[in-house]
Design an enzyme around this catalytic site. Sequence first.
Site, PDB file in Angstrom:
ATOM      1  N   GLU A   2     -60.377 -14.526  -3.272  1.00  0.00           N
ATOM      2  CA  GLU A   2     -59.934 -15.231  -3.466  1.00  0.00           C
ATOM      3  C   GLU A   2     -60.320 -16.912  -2.689  1.00  0.00           C
ATOM      4  O   GLU A   2     -60.510 -16.582  -1.424  1.00  0.00           O
ATOM      5  CB  GLU A   2     -58.147 -15.454  -3.530  1.00  0.00           C
ATOM      6  CG  GLU A   2     -57.714 -15.130  -1.407  1.00  0.00           C
ATOM      7  CD  GLU A   2     -56.104 -14.645  -1.839  1.00  0.00           C
ATOM      8  OE1 GLU A   2     -55.627 -14.017  -1.622  1.00  0.00           O
ATOM      9  OE2 GLU A   2     -55.198 -15.618  -1.376  1.00  0.00           O
TER      10      GLU A   2
ATOM     11  N   HIS B  66     -51.992 -15.488  -5.433  1.00  0.00           N
ATOM     12  CA  HIS B  66     -51.511 -15.766  -4.273  1.00  0.00           C
ATOM     13  C   HIS B  66     -50.096 -16.272  -3.812  1.00  0.00           C
ATOM     14  O   HIS B  66     -50.080 -17.912  -3.183  1.00  0.00           O
ATOM     15  CB  HIS B  66     -52.623 -16.203  -2.763  1.00  0.00           C
ATOM     16  CG  HIS B  66     -51.793 -15.727  -1.211  1.00  0.00           C
ATOM     17  ND1 HIS B  66     -52.811 -15.295  -0.535  1.00  0.00           N
ATOM     18  CD2 HIS B  66     -51.128 -15.835  -0.745  1.00  0.00           C
ATOM     19  CE1 HIS B  66     -52.658 -15.290   0.861  1.00  0.00           C
ATOM     20  NE2 HIS B  66     -51.192 -15.687   0.309  1.00  0.00           N
TER      21      HIS B  66
END
Length: 526
Positions: free
Chosen positions: A260, A278
């Site tokens: 990410e 997230h």
Amino acid sequence: MKILVAEKIAQKGIDTLVEAGMNVDVKLSLPREELLDIIKNYDAIVVRSVTKIDEEFYEHATNLKVVGRAGNGVDNIQMDGATKRGVIVVNTPDANTVSAAEHSIGLLLASGRNIPQANALLKNREWDRSKFTGVELLGKTVGVVGLGRIGSLVATRLQSFGMKVIAYDPYITDERFKRFGVEKRDTLEELVKESDFITVHTPKTDETFGMIGEKEFEMAKKGVRVVNCARGGIIDEDALAKALEKGIVASAGIDVLVGEPNPDSPLVDFENVILTPHLGADTYEAQDNVGVTVAKEVMNALKGEMVPNAVNLPALKHHDLENIKPYLFLGETLGKFYHQVRKDSINKVEIHYSGNVTNYETSVITLSVLKGLFEPILREQVNYVNASVTAQNRGIEVVESKGQDAGNLLNLIKVVVHSKEKVFTISGTVSGKGQERIVEINDYELDFTPTQYMIVVKNNDRPGVIGQVGTLLGVHKTNIATMQVSRNSKGGRALMLLSVDTDVTKEAQQVINNIDGVEKVAFVKI
Ligand code: NAD
Ligand code: MLT
């Protein structure tokens, strides 16, 4: 002080900094090169989980004093690099735990009941109930890996669904398992074999990265459902993809990815994997809480104050910090004497604690003694974070000890500084009213409230010396606030400790030094 906010935090956090008079620049998601180019202009940076604070970053950040992590995990921050440079790293470990726990449960429920997939189908104006049959939580076993702040919140909340909660966390006491009504499992293997759902809540460490991998999926129950709202890779993404293909894993709820913010993961292609970018801490409540907390912590750390959430310092609770403050001030004061009284290098420092001070986290007070010790010679280069490393780099052994007996005092901190040939001792106490007192210097008994400017005079115990010190200070317009004399024997040697209202001029220092009967004088600034 200039602060760079490099990732999005709540406006309330920025307002807190601005209202306190800080010079704040908000420059979100800067390209790395640009960030490295400008970071030298800042005293502090506030980040979330994306900005990599590594060796290369520190090399460019020549004025950096504080890294504020608006959130919990600090795996994007290289800690040794910060500590050796005296950069304080603060985070907000308690500010978003409820949100992260609720999101974990959201993922668990949503993946167990295929809610996002069903929603997507209906939004496509299709109606199909047969594809989305899910499972109940009631009576199922959930395995919680890591029973810390978030793991324990998840565990207690899932009990209300009627789930049996088991947990694996080798680093906590049995008492903690009992406190949360959770059954302990001694190995990850036991937990994996028994669980219908597995949810991970550990930090990302060498040990936890990939801890749920191919081997674990091979021994898991067929149809197990997994959740990762901790850090990308704790559940190995490739192994999970294989287990999904084989039908071992029925569904997964994933909030965090290894690469990410790059969404390129094998998990993206699975219909039965629910992914969120997230979002664990992304609630208004958590973000306001995180933003304001990180702002306050960064400001306190910039002021050189002790902050409870400094990651590269011993942990303190807010409540403990309030109680410990007078001891920190005392420790620093005791430390500051040595280099102002003696011009000698140090081999060893002993710090002995007795009485009720031993109930506190004394390692932090030891840091304050070391900070005080080096400040007269290193100035702002030393702080709570690098005080220990500074001692280590200078080859100084630091020994902390504790005892019960503080004599007729409530508590006592005794600092013994060893140089090659001599020993210097100084002791202090904090009274019941929270007042710091110096009670001993080199075996001379005292009871003295330390102030900003002090004079230590070692003299012969004979008539006239004290008078001359007083008169000559008066001549040089230095007002004495308080004074104490202590002697080891009548007519022997004595020690005078004076508190004066202003700094003593070089000329006055010379004059006091030359008084007949004065053996040695030191001018101490706190
Ligand atoms: P914590 O430090 O309170 O708890 C972590 C627990 O993991 C500790 O009890 C520790 O003993 C245990 N642990 C460590 N190594 C282990 C191992 N090898 N096996 C089993 N247990 C182990 O942390 P926390 O505040 O509960 O946070 C948990 C995780 O959630 C962290 O990775 C954090 O970064 C992450 N987090 C994610 C979000 C999000 O937005 N998704 C938000 C907040 C926190
Ligand atoms: C955290 O560690 O606090 C979470 O990852 C959330 C965040 O960084 O926003």
